[in-house]
Scaffold this motif. Structure first.
Motif, short mmCIF file in Angstrom:
data_model
loop_
_atom_site.label_atom_id
_atom_site.label_comp_id
_atom_site.label_asym_id
_atom_site.label_seq_id
_atom_site.Cartn_x
_atom_site.Cartn_y
_atom_site.Cartn_z
N LEU A 1 0.86 -1.18 0.00
CA LEU A 1 0.00 0.00 0.00
C LEU A 1 0.90 1.22 0.00
O LEU A 1 1.80 1.34 0.84
N VAL A 2 0.67 2.14 -0.92
CA VAL A 2 1.41 3.40 -0.95
C VAL A 2 0.43 4.52 -0.63
O VAL A 2 -0.64 4.61 -1.22
N GLY A 3 0.81 5.36 0.33
CA GLY A 3 -0.02 6.48 0.72
C GLY A 3 0.52 7.79 0.18
O GLY A 3 1.73 7.99 0.08
N GLY A 4 -0.41 8.69 -0.17
CA GLY A 4 -0.02 10.02 -0.65
C GLY A 4 -0.72 10.37 -1.94
O GLY A 4 -1.15 9.49 -2.69
N GLY A 5 -0.84 11.66 -2.21
CA GLY A 5 -1.62 12.10 -3.35
C GLY A 5 -0.89 12.92 -4.38
O GLY A 5 -1.51 13.48 -5.29
N GLY A 6 0.43 13.02 -4.28
CA GLY A 6 1.17 13.82 -5.26
C GLY A 6 1.00 13.28 -6.67
O GLY A 6 1.18 12.08 -6.90
N GLU A 7 0.66 14.15 -7.60
CA GLU A 7 0.26 13.69 -8.93
C GLU A 7 1.43 13.46 -9.87
O GLU A 7 1.32 12.68 -10.82
#
Length: 265
Positions: free
Chosen positions: A153-159
């Motif tokens: 699982l990878v967390g974060g929202g950088g596009e």
């Protein structure tokens, strides 16, 4: 659909944390998460706090059914080969119930107090992209190997960087925000998957559901209503964060009841 709980390892005795994990499993949660920090994120900044992977090893023995993991572990805090070995060991202790939740790190006090170089956000993300393949290579070399292909699982929202890393390496993506924000991030992630010719349906979409302001839906005090909006945006794993030392299970019970009434999704 699945429901997760993040049992925050701060401002509580370990007995309270363990009790909350056992109760969450009894409630019917699918995944029990902790987090990977060395100091509380809010409240008394020097309050009680426990280390992530030691807690996960204890949970592996204390639980029977739920998957367990960090939401998320910080890639900067441990050599990636060591982290792979730690994860493999907890995987065996739990009989194949570990999820490796991981991110690039952001809490500067952890770095300063424990002597890690904080660097830049971009540099930490580059390190995460470099280290994820190294972790998988170490799993292949360990004796014994993990009991299963450990989900990442990878967390974060950088596009520009984070969602590219998700497309390349993750089985689950976890993000924060209201339904519109999450739906937008899903579209960006799908675009990254298209660029590398990966089926976007292979990546489970996860989001936090919590009453805390800022990074979470404003209407999330009504957990089922907030979850419905996130479901419409494509989310299928819904996680509630619980504060210690009381760890009120009410919101979690509401979300589990909503999951069960909603069906498999």
């Amino acid at each position: 659909m699945r429901v997760g709980v993040q049992i925050q390892p701060q401002h509580a005795a370990y007995a309270d944390i363990r009790r909350a994990c056992a109760e969450a499993e009894e409630v019917g949660v699918d995944i029990a998460f902790t987090w990977d920090h060395f100091y509380p994120l809010y409240g008394d900044r020097d309050g009680a706090h426990f280390e992530c992977w030691t807690v996960l090893a204890a949970w592996a023995e204390a639980t029977e059914r739920v998957e367990i993991g960090a939401l998320v572990t910080c890639n900067s805090y441990r050599n990636p080969d060591l982290l792979a070995d730690m994860a493999r060991t907890v995987d065996h202790i739990s009989a194949g119930r570990l999820i490796l939740g991981i991110g690039s790190g952001w809490f500067e006090r952890d770095y300063d107090e424990y002597g890690y170089e904080f660097g830049t956000a971009g540099g930490r993300l580059d390190a995460l992209a470099r280290d994820l393949p190294r972790i998988r290579r170490r799993w292949e070399r360990l004796n014994p190997q993990p009991t299963r292909r450990i989900p990442v699982l990878v967390g974060g929202g950088g596009e520009r960087k984070t969602l590219r890393i998700v497309a390349e390496h993750a089985d689950i993506w976890h993000g924060f925000g209201d339904a519109d924000t999450i739906a937008h991030k899903h579209r960006v992630l799908d675009q990254w998957c298209a660029r590398i010719e990966r089926d976007p349906g292979e990546i489970e979409r996860s989001a936090g559901v919590s009453p805390r302001p800022g990074r979470f839906p404003e209407d999330a005090r009504d957990y089922p209503a907030a979850a419905e909006k996130l479901y419409a945006a494509g989310t299928r794993l819904f996680t509630v964060g619980l504060d210690g030392p009381r760890y009120d299970m009410g919101p979690l019970r509401d979300l589990v009841a909503w999951r069960d009434s909603r069906g498999s999704g």
